[in-house]
Design an enzyme around this catalytic site. Structure first.
Site, PDB file in Angstrom:
ATOM      1  N   SER A  95       0.812  -1.232   0.000  1.00 41.16           N
ATOM      2  CA  SER A  95       0.000   0.000   0.000  1.00 41.16           C
ATOM      3  C   SER A  95       0.840   1.275   0.000  1.00 41.16           C
ATOM      4  O   SER A  95       0.488   2.236  -0.708  1.00 41.16           O
ATOM      5  CB  SER A  95      -0.965  -0.003   1.182  1.00 41.16           C
ATOM      6  OG  SER A  95      -1.913  -1.033   1.009  1.00 41.16           O
ATOM      7  N   LYS A 107      -9.971  -5.518  10.691  1.00 39.40           N
ATOM      8  CA  LYS A 107     -11.100  -4.873   9.993  1.00 39.40           C
ATOM      9  C   LYS A 107     -12.370  -4.821  10.844  1.00 39.40           C
ATOM     10  O   LYS A 107     -13.162  -3.889  10.696  1.00 39.40           O
ATOM     11  CB  LYS A 107     -11.366  -5.570   8.664  1.00 39.40           C
ATOM     12  CG  LYS A 107     -10.242  -5.362   7.660  1.00 39.40           C
ATOM     13  CD  LYS A 107     -10.547  -5.960   6.317  1.00 39.40           C
ATOM     14  CE  LYS A 107      -9.331  -5.836   5.410  1.00 39.40           C
ATOM     15  NZ  LYS A 107      -9.561  -6.324   4.059  1.00 39.40           N
ATOM     16  N   ASN A 148     -12.155  -1.076   6.065  1.00 38.08           N
ATOM     17  CA  ASN A 148     -10.752  -1.114   5.612  1.00 38.08           C
ATOM     18  C   ASN A 148     -10.178   0.286   5.417  1.00 38.08           C
ATOM     19  O   ASN A 148      -9.012   0.424   5.046  1.00 38.08           O
ATOM     20  CB  ASN A 148     -10.613  -1.939   4.318  1.00 38.08           C
ATOM     21  CG  ASN A 148     -11.000  -1.145   3.090  1.00 38.08           C
ATOM     22  OD1 ASN A 148     -11.812  -0.224   3.171  1.00 38.08           O
ATOM     23  ND2 ASN A 148     -10.426  -1.494   1.955  1.00 38.08           N
ATOM     24  N   GLY A 157     -15.717 -16.296   5.439  1.00 42.26           N
ATOM     25  CA  GLY A 157     -15.145 -15.471   6.507  1.00 42.26           C
ATOM     26  C   GLY A 157     -15.293 -13.997   6.202  1.00 42.26           C
ATOM     27  O   GLY A 157     -16.163 -13.572   5.432  1.00 42.26           O
ATOM     28  N   ALA A 180     -13.512 -11.927   4.443  1.00 40.19           N
ATOM     29  CA  ALA A 180     -13.325 -11.488   3.058  1.00 40.19           C
ATOM     30  C   ALA A 180     -14.631 -11.636   2.283  1.00 40.19           C
ATOM     31  O   ALA A 180     -15.048 -10.725   1.552  1.00 40.19           O
ATOM     32  CB  ALA A 180     -12.206 -12.291   2.401  1.00 40.19           C
ATOM     33  N   GLY A 192      -5.440 -11.275  -6.886  1.00 41.06           N
ATOM     34  CA  GLY A 192      -6.172 -10.110  -6.407  1.00 41.06           C
ATOM     35  C   GLY A 192      -5.354  -8.834  -6.326  1.00 41.06           C
ATOM     36  O   GLY A 192      -5.754  -7.890  -5.635  1.00 41.06           O
TER      37      GLY A 192
HETATM   38  P1  ATR Z   1     -10.821 -13.767   6.491  1.00 43.49           P
HETATM   39  O1  ATR Z   1     -11.144 -12.561   7.306  1.00 43.49           O
HETATM   40  O2  ATR Z   1      -9.485 -13.715   5.806  1.00 43.49           O
HETATM   41  O3  ATR Z   1     -11.906 -14.145   5.540  1.00 43.49           O
HETATM   42  P2  ATR Z   1     -11.673 -15.687   8.448  1.00 43.49           P
HETATM   43  O4  ATR Z   1     -12.818 -14.831   8.802  1.00 43.49           O
HETATM   44  O5  ATR Z   1     -10.912 -16.376   9.506  1.00 43.49           O
HETATM   45  O6  ATR Z   1     -10.598 -14.912   7.571  1.00 43.49           O
HETATM   46  O7  ATR Z   1     -12.246 -16.806   7.428  1.00 43.49           O
HETATM   47  C1  ATR Z   1     -11.410 -17.725   6.871  1.00 43.49           C
HETATM   48  C2  ATR Z   1     -12.189 -18.544   5.806  1.00 43.49           C
HETATM   49  O8  ATR Z   1     -11.247 -19.423   5.179  1.00 43.49           O
HETATM   50  C3  ATR Z   1     -13.290 -19.406   6.352  1.00 43.49           C
HETATM   51  O9  ATR Z   1     -14.308 -19.513   5.389  1.00 43.49           O
HETATM   52  C4  ATR Z   1     -12.569 -20.751   6.543  1.00 43.49           C
HETATM   53  O10 ATR Z   1     -13.395 -21.889   6.537  1.00 43.49           O
HETATM   54  P3  ATR Z   1     -14.190 -22.339   7.869  1.00 43.49           P
HETATM   55  O11 ATR Z   1     -15.237 -21.319   8.095  1.00 43.49           O
HETATM   56  O12 ATR Z   1     -14.727 -23.678   7.523  1.00 43.49           O
HETATM   57  O13 ATR Z   1     -13.141 -22.355   8.949  1.00 43.49           O
HETATM   58  C5  ATR Z   1     -11.714 -20.766   5.298  1.00 43.49           C
HETATM   59  N1  ATR Z   1     -10.565 -21.666   5.377  1.00 43.49           N
HETATM   60  C6  ATR Z   1      -9.446 -21.494   6.118  1.00 43.49           C
HETATM   61  N2  ATR Z   1      -8.590 -22.523   5.891  1.00 43.49           N
HETATM   62  C7  ATR Z   1      -9.201 -23.356   4.994  1.00 43.49           C
HETATM   63  C8  ATR Z   1      -8.809 -24.585   4.358  1.00 43.49           C
HETATM   64  N3  ATR Z   1      -7.647 -25.160   4.599  1.00 43.49           N
HETATM   65  N4  ATR Z   1      -9.701 -25.149   3.496  1.00 43.49           N
HETATM   66  C9  ATR Z   1     -10.889 -24.565   3.252  1.00 43.49           C
HETATM   67  N5  ATR Z   1     -11.297 -23.400   3.816  1.00 43.49           N
HETATM   68  C10 ATR Z   1     -10.465 -22.802   4.671  1.00 43.49           C
END
Ligand code: ATR
Length: 292
Positions: free
Chosen positions: A25, A74, A95, A140, A142, A255
């Site tokens: 950034s 965030k 953000n 999650g 994002a 991205g």
């Molecule tokens: P962010 O803010 O980056 O979105 P987050 O809120 O912790 O981070 O969400 C992470 C997302 O990545 C979730 O959808 C998580 O799946 P779960 O809700 O089932 O935990 C997903 N995720 C993380 N590691 C993963 C993996 N190895 N395979 C599939 N999904 C994954």
């Protein structure tokens, strides 16, 4: 919080996150500032995990005008802001912070940044974003930030695939009456469906984990997009995109374009001028990592 007193010298902005050392950034905003003739500086603002509010308060008291906020802050930024844009309220996450006469204003430019980059890519391939079947992988933060702007493209449908379907269900529930285009699937249950657009929005890559997908699904899509980015070539700069290419994806993108576009939207909020993004993205892709 009191509005910042204007110190002498250029106006101060920054990005707060943890980790923050490799943030692109500062480079992006310095290009925008030079391009539009704005007298400003933009720095990295490190913060301990439990020190977000103290760090932001200090930055604003010292005369800072605004901050970009990245992982993992965030949601805290949302709570910290006293006023929110509609899109930040919709996302439940912030953000971009602006410190002004009325306090702390919170915005979220991630969604519009993604849509602009998707438009650019789709246009290049001769298709529009309206009426698409869209798969979003992950439920999650994002995903939470991009669902409302994705719905505004009037998709045929959006399927949210996650390991934990209860999490995806609660995201859909946030959209109430607009949820008729949204549905939920298990990540390992998508074997025969076709999607125009596949968006990777999990934290798997960041965690160094592998995300597996059915080959047929990837091969049939028009665009496979990873909200994350790495240092390799645009079409395969993340492990997810590398596998998508191996599985026969027609068009893939990381991205980095979204990053530049969301930055431009923050810059507009702060400075009232929209910078040109295409040349900045082009230069960013060519720049050696140690100069970003
Ligand atoms: P962010 O803010 O980056 O979105 P987050 O809120 O912790 O981070 O969400 C992470 C997302 O990545 C979730 O959808 C998580 O799946 P779960 O809700 O089932 O935990 C997903 N995720 C993380 N590691 C993963 C993996 N190895 N395979 C599939 N999904 C994954």
């Amino acid at each position: 919080m009191k509005p910042p007193a204007k110190p002498s010298g250029p106006d101060r902005y920054g990005v707060i996150g943890q980790p923050i050392a490799h943030s692109k950034s500062p480079w992006i905003h310095s290009q925008f500032a030079a391009q539009t003739g704005q007298d400003m500086v933009y720095e990295r603002v490190p913060s301990p995990h439990d020190g977000f509010v103290a760090t932001v308060t200090r930055f604003a008291r010292d005369g800072g005008f605004g901050l970009n906020v990245t992982l993992p802050f965030k949601l805290e930024a949302f709570a910290f802001a006293s006023r929110h844009s509609e899109r930040a309220a919709q996302a439940g996450a912030v953000n971009t912070l602006r410190f002004d006469q009325e306090g702390v204003y919170g915005d979220n430019t991630d969604g519009v940044g993604l849509i602009r980059d998707l438009h650019r890519l789709a246009q290049g391939e001769g298709f529009g974003l309206e009426g698409l079947a869209i798969l979003v992988i992950g439920a999650g933060g994002a995903t939470q930030g991009i669902l409302a702007p994705l719905l505004e493209t009037r998709p045929e449908r959006i399927v949210i695939a996650n390991r934990d379907t209860a999490k995806a269900d609660s995201l859909v529930a946030r959209f109430g009456g607009r949820a008729q285009h949204l549905s939920v699937a298990r990540l390992d249950g998508l074997t025969s469906e076709r999607f125009d657009l596949v968006l990777q929005a999990t934290a798997a890559g960041v965690l160094g984990e592998t995300l597996e997908l059915p080959t047929a699904l990837i091969g049939a899509s028009r665009l496979v997009y990873d909200l994350a980015y790495g240092d390799g070539p645009v079409h395969a700069s993340t492990p997810f995109l590398q596998r998508a290419c191996e599985q026969g994806a027609r068009l893939t993108s990381d991205g980095l374009g979204m990053l530049v576009e969301q930055a431009a939207e923050s810059f507009l909020l702060w400075r009232g001028v929209r910078p040109e993004t295409a040349s900045v993205l082009g230069r960013l892709r060519e720049l050696p990592r140690d100069r970003q």
